[in-house]
Design a protein around this motif. Structure first.
Motif, PDB file in Angstrom:
ATOM      1  N   LEU A 248       0.779  -1.234   0.000  1.00 50.03           N
ATOM      2  CA  LEU A 248       0.000   0.000   0.000  1.00 50.03           C
ATOM      3  C   LEU A 248       0.814   1.289   0.000  1.00 50.03           C
ATOM      4  CD1 LEU A 248      -2.857  -1.011   2.456  1.00 50.03           C
ATOM      5  CD2 LEU A 248      -2.931  -0.908  -0.022  1.00 50.03           C
ATOM      6  N   VAL A 249       2.062   1.249   0.390  1.00 53.92           N
ATOM      7  CA  VAL A 249       2.886   2.469   0.429  1.00 53.92           C
ATOM      8  C   VAL A 249       3.457   2.722  -0.970  1.00 53.92           C
ATOM      9  CG1 VAL A 249       4.945   3.533   1.398  1.00 53.92           C
ATOM     10  CG2 VAL A 249       3.439   2.204   2.857  1.00 53.92           C
ATOM     11  N   PRO A 250       3.153   3.889  -1.550  1.00 54.74           N
ATOM     12  CA  PRO A 250       3.558   4.141  -2.945  1.00 54.74           C
ATOM     13  C   PRO A 250       4.971   4.709  -3.082  1.00 54.74           C
ATOM     14  CG  PRO A 250       2.235   5.946  -2.172  1.00 54.74           C
ATOM     15  CD  PRO A 250       2.275   4.934  -1.043  1.00 54.74           C
ATOM     16  N   LYS A 251       5.524   4.512  -4.276  1.00 51.94           N
ATOM     17  CA  LYS A 251       6.738   5.199  -4.710  1.00 51.94           C
ATOM     18  C   LYS A 251       6.279   6.287  -5.657  1.00 51.94           C
ATOM     19  CE  LYS A 251      10.682   2.509  -5.144  1.00 51.94           C
ATOM     20  NZ  LYS A 251      11.544   1.629  -5.956  1.00 51.94           N
ATOM     21  N   THR A 252       6.923   7.435  -5.621  1.00 50.52           N
ATOM     22  CA  THR A 252       6.538   8.556  -6.473  1.00 50.52           C
ATOM     23  C   THR A 252       7.567   8.736  -7.587  1.00 50.52           C
ATOM     24  OG1 THR A 252       5.473   9.627  -4.610  1.00 50.52           O
ATOM     25  CG2 THR A 252       5.985  11.008  -6.487  1.00 50.52           C
ATOM     26  N   PHE A 253       7.049   8.880  -8.812  1.00 51.04           N
ATOM     27  CA  PHE A 253       7.895   9.100  -9.979  1.00 51.04           C
ATOM     28  C   PHE A 253       7.493  10.424 -10.619  1.00 51.04           C
ATOM     29  CE2 PHE A 253       7.467   4.527  -9.477  1.00 51.04           C
ATOM     30  CZ  PHE A 253       8.786   4.104  -9.529  1.00 51.04           C
ATOM     31  N   TYR A 254       8.465  11.263 -10.923  1.00 48.90           N
ATOM     32  CA  TYR A 254       8.235  12.536 -11.601  1.00 48.90           C
ATOM     33  C   TYR A 254       8.721  12.388 -13.030  1.00 48.90           C
ATOM     34  CZ  TYR A 254       7.644  14.227  -6.859  1.00 48.90           C
ATOM     35  OH  TYR A 254       7.194  14.402  -5.578  1.00 48.90           O
ATOM     36  N   LEU A 255       7.789  12.360 -13.974  1.00 55.13           N
ATOM     37  CA  LEU A 255       8.140  12.157 -15.380  1.00 55.13           C
ATOM     38  C   LEU A 255       8.492  13.482 -16.041  1.00 55.13           C
ATOM     39  CD1 LEU A 255       5.327   9.620 -16.279  1.00 55.13           C
ATOM     40  CD2 LEU A 255       7.623   9.156 -15.441  1.00 55.13           C
ATOM     41  N   LYS A 256       9.397  13.431 -17.000  1.00 54.56           N
ATOM     42  CA  LYS A 256       9.852  14.643 -17.681  1.00 54.56           C
ATOM     43  C   LYS A 256       9.111  14.816 -19.009  1.00 54.56           C
ATOM     44  CE  LYS A 256      14.390  14.409 -15.602  1.00 54.56           C
ATOM     45  NZ  LYS A 256      15.817  14.262 -15.803  1.00 54.56           N
TER      46      LYS A 256
ATOM     47  N   GLY B 121       6.374  17.011 -19.123  1.00 54.09           N
ATOM     48  CA  GLY B 121       5.585  18.217 -18.951  1.00 54.09           C
ATOM     49  C   GLY B 121       5.119  18.409 -17.525  1.00 54.09           C
ATOM     50  N   GLY B 122       5.303  17.397 -16.676  1.00 51.89           N
ATOM     51  CA  GLY B 122       4.931  17.532 -15.278  1.00 51.89           C
ATOM     52  C   GLY B 122       4.079  16.412 -14.719  1.00 51.89           C
ATOM     53  N   THR B 123       4.013  15.260 -15.372  1.00 57.85           N
ATOM     54  CA  THR B 123       3.227  14.134 -14.889  1.00 57.85           C
ATOM     55  C   THR B 123       3.854  13.559 -13.627  1.00 57.85           C
ATOM     56  OG1 THR B 123       2.523  13.581 -17.127  1.00 57.85           O
ATOM     57  CG2 THR B 123       2.332  11.847 -15.488  1.00 57.85           C
ATOM     58  N   ILE B 124       3.004  13.243 -12.642  1.00 58.58           N
ATOM     59  CA  ILE B 124       3.442  12.621 -11.394  1.00 58.58           C
ATOM     60  C   ILE B 124       2.731  11.284 -11.268  1.00 58.58           C
ATOM     61  CG2 ILE B 124       3.555  12.808  -8.891  1.00 58.58           C
ATOM     62  CD1 ILE B 124       3.373  15.850  -9.256  1.00 58.58           C
ATOM     63  N   ARG B 125       3.488  10.218 -11.023  1.00 60.52           N
ATOM     64  CA  ARG B 125       2.920   8.876 -10.913  1.00 60.52           C
ATOM     65  C   ARG B 125       3.238   8.294  -9.537  1.00 60.52           C
ATOM     66  NH1 ARG B 125       5.296   5.340 -15.310  1.00 60.52           N
ATOM     67  NH2 ARG B 125       6.701   4.658 -13.693  1.00 60.52           N
ATOM     68  N   HIS B 126       2.206   7.878  -8.809  1.00 57.28           N
ATOM     69  CA  HIS B 126       2.356   7.235  -7.507  1.00 57.28           C
ATOM     70  C   HIS B 126       2.017   5.764  -7.698  1.00 57.28           C
ATOM     71  CE1 HIS B 126       2.471  11.212  -5.630  1.00 57.28           C
ATOM     72  NE2 HIS B 126       1.432  11.522  -6.389  1.00 57.28           N
ATOM     73  N   GLU B 127       2.983   4.869  -7.418  1.00 59.06           N
ATOM     74  CA  GLU B 127       2.785   3.444  -7.666  1.00 59.06           C
ATOM     75  C   GLU B 127       3.019   2.637  -6.408  1.00 59.06           C
ATOM     76  OE1 GLU B 127       5.078   1.635 -10.709  1.00 59.06           O
ATOM     77  OE2 GLU B 127       4.197   2.834 -12.296  1.00 59.06           O
ATOM     78  N   ALA B 128       2.095   1.730  -6.127  1.00 61.73           N
ATOM     79  CA  ALA B 128       2.249   0.709  -5.107  1.00 61.73           C
ATOM     80  C   ALA B 128       1.943  -0.621  -5.790  1.00 61.73           C
ATOM     81  CB  ALA B 128       1.300   0.962  -3.941  1.00 61.73           C
ATOM     82  N   MET B 129       2.069  -1.723  -5.078  1.00 58.80           N
ATOM     83  CA  MET B 129       1.822  -3.020  -5.701  1.00 58.80           C
ATOM     84  C   MET B 129       0.351  -3.209  -6.069  1.00 58.80           C
ATOM     85  SD  MET B 129       4.304  -5.523  -3.545  1.00 58.80           S
ATOM     86  CE  MET B 129       4.150  -6.944  -4.590  1.00 58.80           C
ATOM     87  N   LEU B 130      -0.551  -2.631  -5.286  1.00 54.65           N
ATOM     88  CA  LEU B 130      -1.977  -2.845  -5.520  1.00 54.65           C
ATOM     89  C   LEU B 130      -2.647  -1.755  -6.338  1.00 54.65           C
ATOM     90  CD1 LEU B 130      -3.176  -4.173  -2.054  1.00 54.65           C
ATOM     91  CD2 LEU B 130      -2.637  -5.466  -4.109  1.00 54.65           C
ATOM     92  N   TYR B 131      -2.073  -0.567  -6.391  1.00 50.08           N
ATOM     93  CA  TYR B 131      -2.735   0.521  -7.094  1.00 50.08           C
ATOM     94  C   TYR B 131      -1.720   1.461  -7.727  1.00 50.08           C
ATOM     95  CZ  TYR B 131      -1.516   3.568  -3.188  1.00 50.08           C
ATOM     96  OH  TYR B 131      -0.829   4.284  -2.257  1.00 50.08           O
TER      97      TYR B 131
END
Length: 80
Positions: free
Chosen positions: A22-30, A32-42
């Protein structure tokens, strides 16, 4: 005494599994500003991506649970 120790070990294992899924990792994509929060379930994606022409953007929010999109209000917007 044995049951208390066993119960504590089981609760510790469950807690560790919950944290891992449940604890996400945050990725900042280059893009234009997309932010992706990923965990195993969501996965939660806050889109802000430039597409092709400089004044076209893909903006919105997308939520996936177990790889299935359950919410997506992202759309392309042309800025002038």
């Amino acid at each position: 005494m044995y049951y208390k120790k066993r119960k504590m070990i089981i609760s510790l294992i469950i807690t560790i599994l919950l944290v891992l899924t449940l604890v996400p990792k945050t990725f900042y994509l280059k893009d234009g500003g997309t932010i992706r929060h990923e965990a195993m379930l969501y996965q939660l994606i806050k889109w802000h991506a430039m597409r092709g022409v400089r004044n076209t953007y893909y903006i919105g929010l997308e939520v996936k649970v177990l790889g299935i999109t359950i919410y997506n209000d992202a759309k392309e917007i042309e800025r002038k």
